[in-house]
Design a protein around this motif. Sequence first.
Motif, PDB file in Angstrom:
ATOM      1  N   HIS A 430       0.835  -1.216   0.000  1.00  0.00           N
ATOM      2  CA  HIS A 430       0.000   0.000   0.000  1.00  0.00           C
ATOM      3  C   HIS A 430       0.865   1.261   0.000  1.00  0.00           C
ATOM      4  N   PRO A 431       1.548   1.532  -1.096  1.00  0.00           N
ATOM      5  CA  PRO A 431       2.401   2.737  -1.095  1.00  0.00           C
ATOM      6  C   PRO A 431       1.604   4.018  -0.881  1.00  0.00           C
ATOM      7  N   LEU A 449       8.728   6.646   6.734  1.00  0.00           N
ATOM      8  CA  LEU A 449       7.668   7.533   6.268  1.00  0.00           C
ATOM      9  C   LEU A 449       6.548   7.528   7.306  1.00  0.00           C
ATOM     10  N   VAL A 450       5.611   8.456   7.108  1.00  0.00           N
ATOM     11  CA  VAL A 450       4.524   8.591   8.086  1.00  0.00           C
ATOM     12  C   VAL A 450       3.241   8.064   7.457  1.00  0.00           C
ATOM     13  N   LEU A 451       2.546   7.224   8.178  1.00  0.00           N
ATOM     14  CA  LEU A 451       1.288   6.688   7.640  1.00  0.00           C
ATOM     15  C   LEU A 451       0.206   7.772   7.615  1.00  0.00           C
ATOM     16  N   ASP A 452      -0.708   7.619   6.685  1.00  0.00           N
ATOM     17  CA  ASP A 452      -1.838   8.548   6.577  1.00  0.00           C
ATOM     18  C   ASP A 452      -2.918   8.074   7.548  1.00  0.00           C
ATOM     19  N   MET A 453      -2.751   8.482   8.802  1.00  0.00           N
ATOM     20  CA  MET A 453      -3.656   8.007   9.855  1.00  0.00           C
ATOM     21  C   MET A 453      -5.076   8.538   9.673  1.00  0.00           C
ATOM     22  N   GLY A 454      -5.231   9.511   8.802  1.00  0.00           N
ATOM     23  CA  GLY A 454      -6.568  10.027   8.505  1.00  0.00           C
ATOM     24  C   GLY A 454      -7.383   9.038   7.670  1.00  0.00           C
ATOM     25  N   ARG A 455      -6.762   8.006   7.143  1.00  0.00           N
ATOM     26  CA  ARG A 455      -7.496   7.001   6.364  1.00  0.00           C
ATOM     27  C   ARG A 455      -8.022   5.934   7.312  1.00  0.00           C
ATOM     28  N   PRO A 456      -9.329   5.738   7.348  1.00  0.00           N
ATOM     29  CA  PRO A 456      -9.880   4.745   8.288  1.00  0.00           C
ATOM     30  C   PRO A 456      -9.309   3.344   8.071  1.00  0.00           C
ATOM     31  N   GLU A 457      -8.977   2.976   6.810  1.00  0.00           N
ATOM     32  CA  GLU A 457      -8.461   1.617   6.590  1.00  0.00           C
ATOM     33  C   GLU A 457      -7.060   1.444   7.181  1.00  0.00           C
ATOM     34  N   VAL A 458      -6.318   2.541   7.315  1.00  0.00           N
ATOM     35  CA  VAL A 458      -4.996   2.459   7.948  1.00  0.00           C
ATOM     36  C   VAL A 458      -5.172   2.175   9.447  1.00  0.00           C
ATOM     37  N   VAL A 459      -6.094   2.916  10.049  1.00  0.00           N
ATOM     38  CA  VAL A 459      -6.371   2.711  11.479  1.00  0.00           C
ATOM     39  C   VAL A 459      -6.857   1.270  11.689  1.00  0.00           C
ATOM     40  N   GLU A 460      -7.730   0.812  10.824  1.00  0.00           N
ATOM     41  CA  GLU A 460      -8.268  -0.546  10.917  1.00  0.00           C
ATOM     42  C   GLU A 460      -7.151  -1.580  10.799  1.00  0.00           C
ATOM     43  N   TYR A 461      -6.256  -1.375   9.822  1.00  0.00           N
ATOM     44  CA  TYR A 461      -5.135  -2.299   9.611  1.00  0.00           C
ATOM     45  C   TYR A 461      -4.276  -2.372  10.886  1.00  0.00           C
ATOM     46  N   LEU A 462      -3.921  -1.206  11.409  1.00  0.00           N
ATOM     47  CA  LEU A 462      -3.057  -1.187  12.590  1.00  0.00           C
ATOM     48  C   LEU A 462      -3.752  -1.838  13.783  1.00  0.00           C
ATOM     49  N   PHE A 463      -5.040  -1.575  13.899  1.00  0.00           N
ATOM     50  CA  PHE A 463      -5.801  -2.165  15.004  1.00  0.00           C
ATOM     51  C   PHE A 463      -5.755  -3.697  14.897  1.00  0.00           C
ATOM     52  N   ARG A 464      -5.950  -4.196  13.680  1.00  0.00           N
ATOM     53  CA  ARG A 464      -5.947  -5.663  13.493  1.00  0.00           C
ATOM     54  C   ARG A 464      -4.571  -6.245  13.815  1.00  0.00           C
ATOM     55  N   GLN A 465      -3.530  -5.608  13.289  1.00  0.00           N
ATOM     56  CA  GLN A 465      -2.176  -6.126  13.531  1.00  0.00           C
ATOM     57  C   GLN A 465      -1.817  -6.075  15.018  1.00  0.00           C
ATOM     58  N   MET A 466      -2.143  -4.966  15.633  1.00  0.00           N
ATOM     59  CA  MET A 466      -1.754  -4.819  17.040  1.00  0.00           C
ATOM     60  C   MET A 466      -2.567  -5.741  17.937  1.00  0.00           C
ATOM     61  N   THR A 467      -3.859  -5.877  17.653  1.00  0.00           N
ATOM     62  CA  THR A 467      -4.672  -6.744  18.516  1.00  0.00           C
ATOM     63  C   THR A 467      -4.267  -8.202  18.328  1.00  0.00           C
ATOM     64  N   ALA A 468      -3.816  -8.566  17.118  1.00  0.00           N
ATOM     65  CA  ALA A 468      -3.369  -9.952  16.921  1.00  0.00           C
ATOM     66  C   ALA A 468      -2.204 -10.245  17.867  1.00  0.00           C
TER      67      ALA A 468
END
Length: 732
Positions: A430-431, A449-468
């Motif tokens: 996901h460049p 680089l800095v992630l575009d945290m304003g994108r809900p799918e980025v927040v969702e991705y991080l949430f999934r990875q971290m909760t795993a």
Amino acid sequence: MGIAYYPEKRLFVLTSGNCTYALMVHPLYERLVHLYYGASLDGEEAAKIFACDDTPRAQSPLPEGATPVSGSLGNLAQEFSSFGCGDFRAASARIRTADGFDATDAKYVSHRIYSGKPALPGLPSSFAGNSEAQTLEITLCDPVIQVEFILSYSIFSGLPAVVRSVRAVNRGERAVTVERLASLTLDFPAEPFDVISFHGAWVRERHFERAAAGHGIRCLGSNRGLSGHQTNPFFILCDPDAGETHGRAWGQMLVYSGCHLAEIERDQYETVRVQFGLNPERFRWRLEPGESFQAPEAITAFSDSGFDELSRTFHDFLRDHVIDPKWAHRPRPAVINNWEATRFNFTEEQILAFAKRAAELGLDMFVLDDGWFGKRDDGTSSLGDWVVYDKKLPSGLPALSEKIHALGLKFGLWFEPEMVSPDSDLYRAHPDWCLHIPGRPSSLGRHQLVLDMGRPEVVEYLFRQMTAILDAARIEYVKWDANRPITEAGSALLPPERQGEAEHRFVLGTYALLEKLRRRYPEMLFEGCTSGGGRFDAGMLYYTPQIWTSDDTDAIERLYIQYGTSFGYPQSTMGAHVSAVPNHHAGRVTPLTTRGDVAMTGAFGYELDPGSFSPEDDEVVKRQLADFRATQQLLLDGFLVRLGSPHTDNLCAWMTVARDRGEFVFTAVRIMALPNPKLERVRLRGLDPDAVYADAESGETFSGRFLMQAGLPIPVAKGDFKSFRRHFRRRG
Ligand code: GLA
């Protein structure tokens, strides 16, 4: 505490603690005029201030409705100042219309007063029970552009503080752009003031600086996407002769972690205006018809007896109304963190060896720092790939955590969620998920680089990875890092007219992820960190009850950092660890006792190889842990008294005193040894003069009066950087 409204004068008076804040609606112009903010005053009498100040002046355009004797809004004190309509000082708001005009000028419409303090959606904000707080909401409207501004003022029982925020609503039929929306406007009378701010850099954050508030505009802010190491979003305006125990002081703190700006302006009539909020350089927000924008909240507090009391108000406010109540007064684990000892180079055996020694010494938790994920052998890869690096940790995190728990320690883990390495599976997939501007090379910071945290799918991705990770292993603590500022802040998701929103949306996305994780793991202790103290602010404290104060663990540099930080933030929020010497950043060698005594007045731990300790060191560490535990509750609940400044005093001392004054801990560091030294006593403050205090170790007793009048003797000692720590309890 109370908010009174006097309808004949259309006067509002907020009274809280020993402080009064008064404002009124201008009788001719319908704008909100500021009257008074300071020590308690008969609220109704505050209206006389208006009569004195409303004087016609040359070169001061008058709004519609003026009479020959009325003054200009450009000279009167304002609550929410206009832009481009005759007030030439810094403006509270600037809204650009679809036709390109940016004049903004709001008039009073209505108000309401109610119990309690509402939360701000999507933003960290202060909270209180309905009986503990009262809120005044004033609706203003610019009838020409049809934008409404809802100003909110909350007061909290017993605290001389006012929490303010502003919401803009587009009531028109065409889109507008918010170009500027300050959370807090304060107009001060024509008097001399000093400004105290907290400046710094990486590894030397929040150094105290004091200067006269001169003519023109002094700007204190950040344009780095983060609140920053360089200028903290907290500053003080005070009488030129104000000190720790005397003089008036007004502190302002933003509950926000991104770009901010405070403008302190002394104008032609010597009055001083403060605007504080989002940094207009780094912010635009488009409002479609019916949409609204909420600016972050700002806390302003007043003291008429100097900085001790001002700091106490901020500490109490943050502990009782901002920091998660579950953690605010709860003992924190004494941790051992491997970063400074191993950097990226560790093995499972080494980690377990560290943990075993740490358990023998009596520590509470092992924190595994950077390097456990992806293929992270150095700083160049893997951010964004939050899966275990099996080459380094072949048994996996759940097994490692179990082994650490079996030693009697809890387990904590480092993450840097908002960042991505170009060399990562996430970036390859996901460049577009990082902040960038098409066609413009992206600057790298620490190879990332800095992630575009304003994108809900980025927040969702991080949430999934971290909760795993967090679900699979027993993990009781998360260190939340962010190691570079934001550049090329474009978002692939946003249309051209919304690109100015990217940085604020980044902050909102970070908050959203923090909130989701906090809800999912209510028992988890989060420690904030941004290359050390690059985001030490009330916004982060809402989610993370403690913050890694600085990457600099040198005990002497920490005197400056912790001293500056303490003006606004409680000691219990400052992550502070003992590290090895010579120190990585300062190259200085300080005694282990001094490193412990300095770190112990924060959220305590060690950041070194515990296998490197000599048997004598082991005894010192065990002793430090016992001392820390004996005084931790005091640190969490008590109040701080600064007894000197490292900037001016070779003996830098401070104490933490229990609310009931039944106990206190005193710490002093003599920075440089003096040959044939003077005899030193430090006069303490904040004690009960009639109490007898006994040293918890030696049993030696002193009356509170003696300690405050004659002073506590400080032993003569040879060698630089020596510390003295004593814990006293009231006898009987
Ligand atoms: C930042 C933090 C350090 C450490 C490193 C890891 O610099 O401030 O404490 O976690 O990152 O890369």
